[in-house]
Structures are given as structure tokens and as C-alpha cells.
Design a protein around this motif. Structure first.
Motif, PDB file in Angstrom:
ATOM      1  N   UNK A 100     -36.676 -44.639 122.134  1.00 46.45           N
ATOM      2  CA  UNK A 100     -36.726 -44.188 123.529  1.00 46.45           C
ATOM      3  C   UNK A 100     -38.129 -44.332 124.103  1.00 46.45           C
ATOM      4  N   UNK A 101     -39.138 -44.022 123.320  1.00 45.03           N
ATOM      5  CA  UNK A 101     -40.505 -43.970 123.835  1.00 45.03           C
ATOM      6  C   UNK A 101     -41.192 -45.338 123.780  1.00 45.03           C
ATOM      7  N   UNK A 129     -31.590 -78.679 105.319  1.00 47.10           N
ATOM      8  CA  UNK A 129     -31.743 -77.279 104.926  1.00 47.10           C
ATOM      9  C   UNK A 129     -30.922 -76.360 105.827  1.00 47.10           C
ATOM     10  N   UNK A 130     -30.859 -76.707 107.107  1.00 50.63           N
ATOM     11  CA  UNK A 130     -30.103 -75.890 108.057  1.00 50.63           C
ATOM     12  C   UNK A 130     -28.616 -75.899 107.731  1.00 50.63           C
ATOM     13  N   UNK A 131     -28.123 -77.023 107.204  1.00 53.81           N
ATOM     14  CA  UNK A 131     -26.699 -77.146 106.907  1.00 53.81           C
ATOM     15  C   UNK A 131     -26.338 -76.613 105.523  1.00 53.81           C
ATOM     16  N   UNK A 132     -27.251 -76.706 104.579  1.00 51.53           N
ATOM     17  CA  UNK A 132     -26.904 -76.372 103.189  1.00 51.53           C
ATOM     18  C   UNK A 132     -27.502 -75.062 102.693  1.00 51.53           C
ATOM     19  N   UNK A 133     -28.494 -74.495 103.374  1.00 54.70           N
ATOM     20  CA  UNK A 133     -29.174 -73.297 102.884  1.00 54.70           C
ATOM     21  C   UNK A 133     -29.135 -72.177 103.928  1.00 54.70           C
ATOM     22  N   UNK A 134     -27.960 -71.899 104.420  1.00 53.92           N
ATOM     23  CA  UNK A 134     -27.829 -70.898 105.480  1.00 53.92           C
ATOM     24  C   UNK A 134     -28.158 -69.494 104.990  1.00 53.92           C
ATOM     25  N   UNK A 135     -27.793 -69.194 103.756  1.00 58.28           N
ATOM     26  CA  UNK A 135     -28.063 -67.847 103.246  1.00 58.28           C
ATOM     27  C   UNK A 135     -29.560 -67.555 103.230  1.00 58.28           C
ATOM     28  N   UNK A 136     -30.352 -68.532 102.795  1.00 61.93           N
ATOM     29  CA  UNK A 136     -31.804 -68.319 102.762  1.00 61.93           C
ATOM     30  C   UNK A 136     -32.365 -68.209 104.176  1.00 61.93           C
ATOM     31  N   UNK A 137     -31.861 -69.025 105.100  1.00 63.81           N
ATOM     32  CA  UNK A 137     -32.340 -68.968 106.477  1.00 63.81           C
ATOM     33  C   UNK A 137     -31.930 -67.654 107.139  1.00 63.81           C
ATOM     34  N   UNK A 138     -30.715 -67.190 106.848  1.00 62.59           N
ATOM     35  CA  UNK A 138     -30.291 -65.887 107.386  1.00 62.59           C
ATOM     36  C   UNK A 138     -31.239 -64.781 106.942  1.00 62.59           C
ATOM     37  N   UNK A 139     -31.622 -64.820 105.675  1.00 60.86           N
ATOM     38  CA  UNK A 139     -32.525 -63.802 105.148  1.00 60.86           C
ATOM     39  C   UNK A 139     -33.906 -63.904 105.786  1.00 60.86           C
ATOM     40  N   UNK A 140     -34.396 -65.123 106.007  1.00 60.03           N
ATOM     41  CA  UNK A 140     -35.707 -65.297 106.646  1.00 60.03           C
ATOM     42  C   UNK A 140     -35.701 -64.727 108.071  1.00 60.03           C
ATOM     43  N   UNK A 141     -34.647 -65.034 108.834  1.00 58.15           N
ATOM     44  CA  UNK A 141     -34.569 -64.533 110.209  1.00 58.15           C
ATOM     45  C   UNK A 141     -34.464 -63.015 110.216  1.00 58.15           C
ATOM     46  N   UNK A 142     -33.667 -62.469 109.295  1.00 55.15           N
ATOM     47  CA  UNK A 142     -33.503 -61.004 109.233  1.00 55.15           C
ATOM     48  C   UNK A 142     -34.826 -60.310 108.928  1.00 55.15           C
ATOM     49  N   UNK A 143     -35.600 -60.866 108.006  1.00 56.65           N
ATOM     50  CA  UNK A 143     -36.876 -60.251 107.652  1.00 56.65           C
ATOM     51  C   UNK A 143     -37.850 -60.265 108.829  1.00 56.65           C
ATOM     52  N   UNK A 144     -37.911 -61.376 109.556  1.00 59.10           N
ATOM     53  CA  UNK A 144     -38.816 -61.466 110.706  1.00 59.10           C
ATOM     54  C   UNK A 144     -38.410 -60.481 111.793  1.00 59.10           C
ATOM     55  N   UNK A 145     -37.117 -60.430 112.097  1.00 61.21           N
ATOM     56  CA  UNK A 145     -36.635 -59.497 113.121  1.00 61.21           C
ATOM     57  C   UNK A 145     -36.879 -58.041 112.718  1.00 61.21           C
ATOM     58  N   UNK A 146     -36.599 -57.733 111.457  1.00 52.39           N
ATOM     59  CA  UNK A 146     -36.749 -56.353 110.995  1.00 52.39           C
ATOM     60  C   UNK A 146     -38.198 -55.907 111.065  1.00 52.39           C
ATOM     61  N   UNK A 147     -39.104 -56.820 110.734  1.00 50.13           N
ATOM     62  CA  UNK A 147     -40.533 -56.475 110.800  1.00 50.13           C
ATOM     63  C   UNK A 147     -40.976 -56.200 112.228  1.00 50.13           C
ATOM     64  N   UNK A 148     -40.514 -57.007 113.167  1.00 51.81           N
ATOM     65  CA  UNK A 148     -40.958 -56.858 114.557  1.00 51.81           C
ATOM     66  C   UNK A 148     -40.303 -55.677 115.266  1.00 51.81           C
ATOM     67  N   UNK A 149     -39.073 -55.337 114.888  1.00 47.34           N
ATOM     68  CA  UNK A 149     -38.390 -54.213 115.545  1.00 47.34           C
ATOM     69  C   UNK A 149     -38.654 -52.877 114.864  1.00 47.34           C
ATOM     70  N   UNK A 150     -39.394 -52.883 113.780  1.00 44.61           N
ATOM     71  CA  UNK A 150     -39.693 -51.628 113.092  1.00 44.61           C
ATOM     72  C   UNK A 150     -40.482 -50.678 113.990  1.00 44.61           C
ATOM     73  N   UNK A 151     -41.345 -51.223 114.838  1.00 45.98           N
ATOM     74  CA  UNK A 151     -42.124 -50.368 115.753  1.00 45.98           C
ATOM     75  C   UNK A 151     -41.243 -49.731 116.814  1.00 45.98           C
ATOM     76  N   UNK A 152     -40.033 -50.233 117.010  1.00 44.76           N
ATOM     77  CA  UNK A 152     -39.108 -49.662 117.990  1.00 44.76           C
ATOM     78  C   UNK A 152     -38.110 -48.702 117.341  1.00 44.76           C
ATOM     79  N   UNK A 153     -38.252 -48.446 116.040  1.00 49.48           N
ATOM     80  CA  UNK A 153     -37.314 -47.565 115.359  1.00 49.48           C
ATOM     81  C   UNK A 153     -35.966 -48.193 115.118  1.00 49.48           C
ATOM     82  N   UNK A 154     -35.919 -49.522 115.012  1.00 51.66           N
ATOM     83  CA  UNK A 154     -34.665 -50.266 114.857  1.00 51.66           C
ATOM     84  C   UNK A 154     -34.677 -50.981 113.516  1.00 51.66           C
ATOM     85  N   UNK A 155     -33.557 -50.929 112.809  1.00 50.94           N
ATOM     86  CA  UNK A 155     -33.386 -51.600 111.530  1.00 50.94           C
ATOM     87  C   UNK A 155     -32.374 -52.725 111.696  1.00 50.94           C
ATOM     88  N   UNK A 156     -32.840 -53.968 111.514  1.00 50.87           N
ATOM     89  CA  UNK A 156     -31.953 -55.133 111.549  1.00 50.87           C
ATOM     90  C   UNK A 156     -31.431 -55.338 110.137  1.00 50.87           C
TER      91      UNK A 156
END
Length: 256
Positions: A100-101, A129-156
Motif C-alpha cells: 500500500x505504501x 534455447x527459447x524453444x528447448x529450455x523453457x523451464x530454465x528461462x521460466x526460473x530466470x524470469x521468476x527470480x528477476x521479478x521476485x527480486x524487483x517486487x520484493x520492495x513492494x511486499x509482493x512474492x512472484x
């Protein structure tokens, strides 16, 4: 007297309405961020809570997991291939105070951040890599988003790439590449088979050369195998040793 009674009745009615409005009920998945005179006071809930009218205000926050689709994004991969990629993001609020804040409209902020992160992360990888390694790319995107939204109190919690749209020209090129790869493997397997067969033939020849009688047995075995086919004419070489034996036997009879 009547005016005084009516005025006091209105006052009591207003007080009653204020008292009723001071009570709030929050569900199990809801929390209330309470501000007192504009300053953050505490997070309340779930259940029945009491707010001082006018002095305290509350912002209700939902703690359930939110799911939203990331619109298709134009991504240029590291090997300069243009593709359209969309994804789905799962997140939830873990710190109501920060949500909220620290940010205005946390849902819109997370959505915009997910779009830019999707383009930035996938642009660092090649199309294969985009076609064959989606699981690794999903994890990379999740980690980046989670790190940036941590200051907003949000868990991706999860990011899933749903679809990768490639133009027809690139699809045909990928098909030709796959066909060429299969042909290459087939030639290698065929060559390896020829090499193994030649090694076995050499081993068999060396073994037969050590025992000349084994060649005669091989001749007889070959005749046995092809004798069952009555529709073909068999032409079989006669060993010279047999003629030598016959000639010696004939010479011995003549001498007698």
C-alpha cells in the motif's frame, strides 16, 4: 421541548451510525492497513476490527494469489530472430504495508514490470534455447521479478512461458535444419555400422585362414542355406583341392 428532543435524537442517530461504521469485518484472506491521521499505524485482520471514525482510515488488501496474462511481447533473440512471446505470472502479497505504501496500484506495476522483464531476459538467449529450455528461462524470469517486487511486499511464485510465435519463414528454416541433422546422424550411424562390419569380417577372415578346412565347412553351410530355394540356379565354385585329390587317385590306379 420538541425541538430539543428532535435535535438530541439526530445526535444519537449520528453517534449510532458512526459506532456501527467503526466496526469492520475482514475475511480470512484479507488484511486492513490502518492509517491514523494520515500516518501508518498497523495492519489488522482477519475478523472483527474497530476503527475510530474520522481519525482512522483503512485500506483493504487481498492476500490471495493473483494470476494474470502477460500480453504478447516482441522479442529479438541473441541470434537476431524476431518472435512473439506471451506468459502467465502468479504472485501474491506477503507484506500488506509495503504493497500500500511503497507502490501505487501494485497490480499494474507488476504487470508492466513482467512485460519488460520478459523482453530483457529472453533477449539474452538464442532461439534454440527459447524453444528447448523453457523451464530454465521460466526460473530466470521468476527470480528477476521476485527480486524487483520484493520492495513492494509482493512474492512472484511462478512464471510460465505460454506460447512462442515464430513466422513461417523461420519455421521452414528450422524444419530444414532438423531434416539436415537427421540425415547427418543417419550417415554417421551407417558409417559406424560399416566400420563394425569390416572389423568383424577381418576377424572372421583371420580365423578362417588359420584353419583351411573351415573354408570348406563354410562352403557346405552356404550350400545348405540356399538349397531350400528351388526356383534359383546355384553356381558354386569347386575347390581346386578336390581336383588334386582326384588326379592323384587316378594316377595311382594307372600305375597299378
Amino acid at each position: 421541548m420538541g425541538l430539543t428532543f428532535s435535535f438530541s435524537g439526530v445526535v444519537l442517530l449520528v453517534i449510532a451510525l458512526l459506532a456501527i461504521s467503526a466496526f469492520r469485518i475482514l475475511r480470512e484472506y484479507e488484511r486492513g492497513v490502518v492509517f491514523m491521521l494520515g500516518r501508518f499505524w498497523k495492519v489488522k485482520g482477519p475478523g472483527l476490527i474497530f476503527l475510530i471514525p474520522v481519525v482512522q482510515q483503512m485500506v483493504k488488501v487481498d492476500l490471495r494469489t493473483v494470476v494474470f496474462d502477460v500480453p504478447p511481447q516482441d522479442v529479438i533473440t541473441r541470434d537476431n530472430v524476431s518472435v512473439k512471446v506471451n506468459a502467465v505470472v502468479y504472485f501474491r502479497i506477503v507484506d500488506p504495508e509495503k504493497s500500500v505504501i511503497q507502490v501505487v496500484k501494485y497490480f499494474d506495476a507488476t504487470s508492466q514490470l513482467a512485460q519488460t522483464t520478459l523482453r530483457a531476459v529472453l533477449g539474452k538467449h538464442e532461439l534454440d534455447e527459447l524453444l528447448s529450455e523453457r523451464e530454465r528461462l521460466n526460473l530466470d524470469i521468476q527470480k528477476v521479478l521476485d527480486t524487483q517486487t520484493d520492495a513492494w511486499g509482493i512474492k512472484v511464485s511462478t512464471v510460465e512461458i505460454k506460447h512462442v510465435d515464430i513466422n513461417e519463414t523461420m519455421i521452414r528454416a528450422i524444419a530444414r535444419q532438423a531434416e539436415a541433422e537427421r540425415e547427418r546422424r543417419a550417415k554417421i550411424i551407417h558409417a559406424e555400422g560399416e566400420l563394425q562390419a569390416s572389423a568383424k569380417l577381418l576377424e572372421a577372415a583371420q580365423m578362417l585362414s588359420q584353419q583351411p578346412q573351415a573354408m570348406q565347412l563354410r562352403y557346405l553351410q552356404t550350400l545348405t542355406n540356399i538349397a531350400g530355394d528351388k526356383s534359383s540356379t546355384i553356381v558354386f565354385p569347386m575347390p581346386m583341392d578336390i581336383f588334386t585329390v582326384l588326379a592323384n587317385a587316378k594316377g595311382g590306379k594307372t600305375a597299378e
